[in-house]
Design a protein around this motif. Sequence first.
Motif, PDB file in Angstrom:
ATOM      1  N   ILE A 203      31.773  28.312  37.565  1.00  9.01           N
ATOM      2  CA  ILE A 203      31.514  29.221  38.685  1.00  9.01           C
ATOM      3  C   ILE A 203      30.093  29.763  38.577  1.00  9.01           C
ATOM      4  O   ILE A 203      29.502  29.756  37.493  1.00  9.01           O
ATOM      5  N   PRO A 204      29.509  30.233  39.675  1.00  3.70           N
ATOM      6  CA  PRO A 204      28.167  30.834  39.598  1.00  3.70           C
ATOM      7  C   PRO A 204      28.154  32.042  38.662  1.00  3.70           C
ATOM      8  O   PRO A 204      29.109  32.832  38.635  1.00  3.70           O
ATOM      9  N   ALA A 205      27.088  32.183  37.915  1.00  3.01           N
ATOM     10  CA  ALA A 205      26.985  33.303  36.978  1.00  3.01           C
ATOM     11  C   ALA A 205      27.100  34.644  37.692  1.00  3.01           C
ATOM     12  O   ALA A 205      27.643  35.608  37.148  1.00  3.01           O
ATOM     13  N   SER A 206      26.595  34.710  38.938  1.00  2.00           N
ATOM     14  CA  SER A 206      26.651  35.974  39.677  1.00  2.00           C
ATOM     15  C   SER A 206      28.083  36.386  40.007  1.00  2.00           C
ATOM     16  O   SER A 206      28.352  37.566  40.267  1.00  2.00           O
ATOM     17  N   CYS A 207      29.002  35.427  40.012  1.00  2.00           N
ATOM     18  CA  CYS A 207      30.404  35.709  40.344  1.00  2.00           C
ATOM     19  C   CYS A 207      31.280  35.883  39.109  1.00  2.00           C
ATOM     20  O   CYS A 207      32.490  36.134  39.253  1.00  2.00           O
ATOM     21  N   GLU A 208      30.719  35.757  37.934  1.00  2.00           N
ATOM     22  CA  GLU A 208      31.534  35.809  36.713  1.00  2.00           C
ATOM     23  C   GLU A 208      32.245  37.153  36.584  1.00  2.00           C
ATOM     24  O   GLU A 208      33.456  37.218  36.370  1.00  2.00           O
ATOM     25  N   ARG A 209      31.503  38.238  36.736  1.00  2.00           N
ATOM     26  CA  ARG A 209      32.122  39.556  36.578  1.00  2.00           C
ATOM     27  C   ARG A 209      33.110  39.843  37.708  1.00  2.00           C
ATOM     28  O   ARG A 209      34.176  40.413  37.481  1.00  2.00           O
ATOM     29  N   SER A 210      32.757  39.452  38.927  1.00  2.00           N
ATOM     30  CA  SER A 210      33.663  39.674  40.054  1.00  2.00           C
ATOM     31  C   SER A 210      34.975  38.928  39.857  1.00  2.00           C
ATOM     32  O   SER A 210      36.046  39.433  40.213  1.00  2.00           O
ATOM     33  N   THR A 211      34.904  37.731  39.274  1.00  2.00           N
ATOM     34  CA  THR A 211      36.124  36.961  39.021  1.00  2.00           C
ATOM     35  C   THR A 211      36.975  37.646  37.965  1.00  2.00           C
ATOM     36  O   THR A 211      38.206  37.724  38.099  1.00  2.00           O
ATOM     37  N   TYR A 212      36.320  38.151  36.928  1.00  2.00           N
ATOM     38  CA  TYR A 212      37.033  38.919  35.898  1.00  2.00           C
ATOM     39  C   TYR A 212      37.744  40.117  36.534  1.00  2.00           C
ATOM     40  O   TYR A 212      38.920  40.387  36.263  1.00  2.00           O
ATOM     41  N   VAL A 213      37.021  40.839  37.373  1.00  2.00           N
ATOM     42  CA  VAL A 213      37.584  42.030  38.027  1.00  2.00           C
ATOM     43  C   VAL A 213      38.731  41.637  38.946  1.00  2.00           C
ATOM     44  O   VAL A 213      39.777  42.308  38.983  1.00  2.00           O
ATOM     45  N   LEU A 214      38.572  40.554  39.691  1.00  2.00           N
ATOM     46  CA  LEU A 214      39.608  40.122  40.626  1.00  2.00           C
ATOM     47  C   LEU A 214      40.885  39.729  39.892  1.00  2.00           C
ATOM     48  O   LEU A 214      41.998  40.135  40.291  1.00  2.00           O
ATOM     49  N   ILE A 215      40.760  38.937  38.833  1.00  2.00           N
ATOM     50  CA  ILE A 215      41.950  38.512  38.084  1.00  2.00           C
ATOM     51  C   ILE A 215      42.610  39.712  37.408  1.00  2.00           C
ATOM     52  O   ILE A 215      43.841  39.832  37.399  1.00  2.00           O
ATOM     53  N   SER A 216      41.797  40.613  36.853  1.00  2.00           N
ATOM     54  CA  SER A 216      42.355  41.822  36.243  1.00  2.00           C
ATOM     55  C   SER A 216      43.139  42.638  37.262  1.00  2.00           C
ATOM     56  O   SER A 216      44.242  43.124  36.980  1.00  2.00           O
ATOM     57  N   SER A 217      42.579  42.783  38.460  1.00  2.00           N
ATOM     58  CA  SER A 217      43.248  43.551  39.508  1.00  2.00           C
ATOM     59  C   SER A 217      44.539  42.873  39.941  1.00  2.00           C
ATOM     60  O   SER A 217      45.553  43.540  40.180  1.00  2.00           O
ATOM     61  N   ALA A 218      44.503  41.546  40.045  1.00  2.00           N
ATOM     62  CA  ALA A 218      45.707  40.814  40.442  1.00  2.00           C
ATOM     63  C   ALA A 218      46.817  40.991  39.409  1.00  2.00           C
ATOM     64  O   ALA A 218      47.995  41.161  39.756  1.00  2.00           O
ATOM     65  N   LEU A 219      46.450  40.969  38.132  1.00  2.00           N
ATOM     66  CA  LEU A 219      47.457  41.157  37.085  1.00  2.00           C
ATOM     67  C   LEU A 219      47.972  42.589  37.071  1.00  2.00           C
ATOM     68  O   LEU A 219      49.155  42.828  36.778  1.00  2.00           O
ATOM     69  N   LEU A 220      47.113  43.550  37.391  1.00  2.00           N
ATOM     70  CA  LEU A 220      47.569  44.938  37.489  1.00  2.00           C
ATOM     71  C   LEU A 220      48.548  45.085  38.652  1.00  2.00           C
ATOM     72  O   LEU A 220      49.589  45.752  38.517  1.00  2.00           O
ATOM     73  N   ILE A 221      48.253  44.466  39.771  1.00  2.00           N
ATOM     74  CA  ILE A 221      49.168  44.491  40.916  1.00  2.00           C
ATOM     75  C   ILE A 221      50.488  43.817  40.559  1.00  2.00           C
ATOM     76  O   ILE A 221      51.572  44.264  40.971  1.00  2.00           O
ATOM     77  N   LEU A 222      50.421  42.751  39.777  1.00  2.00           N
ATOM     78  CA  LEU A 222      51.643  42.083  39.323  1.00  2.00           C
ATOM     79  C   LEU A 222      52.499  43.032  38.478  1.00  2.00           C
ATOM     80  O   LEU A 222      53.729  43.039  38.593  1.00  2.00           O
ATOM     81  N   ILE A 223      51.853  43.841  37.644  1.00  2.00           N
ATOM     82  CA  ILE A 223      52.596  44.845  36.866  1.00  2.00           C
ATOM     83  C   ILE A 223      53.281  45.827  37.805  1.00  2.00           C
ATOM     84  O   ILE A 223      54.470  46.144  37.647  1.00  2.00           O
ATOM     85  N   PHE A 224      52.553  46.332  38.783  1.00  2.00           N
ATOM     86  CA  PHE A 224      53.162  47.256  39.743  1.00  2.00           C
ATOM     87  C   PHE A 224      54.389  46.626  40.411  1.00  2.00           C
ATOM     88  O   PHE A 224      55.424  47.273  40.591  1.00  2.00           O
ATOM     89  N   TRP A 225      54.256  45.392  40.787  1.00  2.00           N
ATOM     90  CA  TRP A 225      55.286  44.700  41.569  1.00  2.00           C
ATOM     91  C   TRP A 225      56.511  44.354  40.735  1.00  2.00           C
ATOM     92  O   TRP A 225      57.659  44.578  41.146  1.00  2.00           O
ATOM     93  N   GLN A 226      56.291  43.846  39.526  1.00  2.00           N
ATOM     94  CA  GLN A 226      57.386  43.305  38.740  1.00  2.00           C
ATOM     95  C   GLN A 226      57.874  44.229  37.617  1.00  2.00           C
ATOM     96  O   GLN A 226      58.796  43.869  36.893  1.00  2.00           O
ATOM     97  N   TRP A 227      57.283  45.399  37.485  1.00  2.00           N
ATOM     98  CA  TRP A 227      57.690  46.313  36.415  1.00  2.00           C
ATOM     99  C   TRP A 227      59.146  46.714  36.573  1.00  2.00           C
ATOM    100  O   TRP A 227      59.617  47.005  37.663  1.00  2.00           O
TER     101      TRP A 227
END
Length: 254
Positions: A80-104
């Motif tokens: 992936i482009p280096a400029s998107c590396e942090r955004s991808t990290y943030v996006l996946i982290s947020s998705a996993l946090l939402i998964l916790i909310f949903w499936q807890w």
Amino acid sequence: MIGRAAALVYGLASYLIFSLSFAYTPAFLGNFLAPKTIDVGQDSAPAHAVLINAMLLGLFAIQHSVMARPAFKRWWTRIIPASCERSTYVLISSALLILIFWQWRPIVATVWRVEGWPAAMLTAVFWMGWLIGLLSTFQIDHFELFGVRQVVDALRGAAGRMQAFKTPLLYRLVRHPLMLGMLLAFWATPHMTAGHLLFAVMSTAYILVGVRLEERDLVAAFGASYEQYRRRVPMLLPRLFGGGSVAQETRHGG
């Protein structure tokens, strides 16, 4: 130029998703005005609930730790482009946090419950933790930490920025004020249920491991400067007297 504009949209969308998930987290942990919280949701047998919740928290911790490491980022930015590396990290982290909310799965057996002024004090500490965590991100570079500055710089054609040590207030008290704020928020509750306790214990274990991995990366990046800072300033628990000076929270940490 089209690719840079797409990266900007991607980075802003990732930041928006992060902001919404972060804003929901106090409601989830504090059982405030939310349809699905740590103590309200789908019923499950206790053993089943522990297994699912542990898997959700473990997945979140593994993603945070693995994707934050320099070796992974060097490999990842070949894809992936280096400029998107942090955004991808943030996006996946947020998705996993939402998964916790949903499936807890709530486990509502009471560990402790207090009322009156002790409850008010714990609630105040809970909100103070979130405030400390949020303020700590702005004392360094909030928008770089969450990937926005990288995509903006890429759109402008600006070179990547070199990090330098800073001297903001919270980082003179502890080396990881963001993590300190999260620990306060995770543990300070007037009503601690078994499910909340599982969340707090596993999150604390992840933080203790994660900050050590992060500090290993910081020492590799900044050498003796960070070693001296580490000797002066405590990691998570502020000293009542004394303190330190220079501080830094890596934008790449997890």
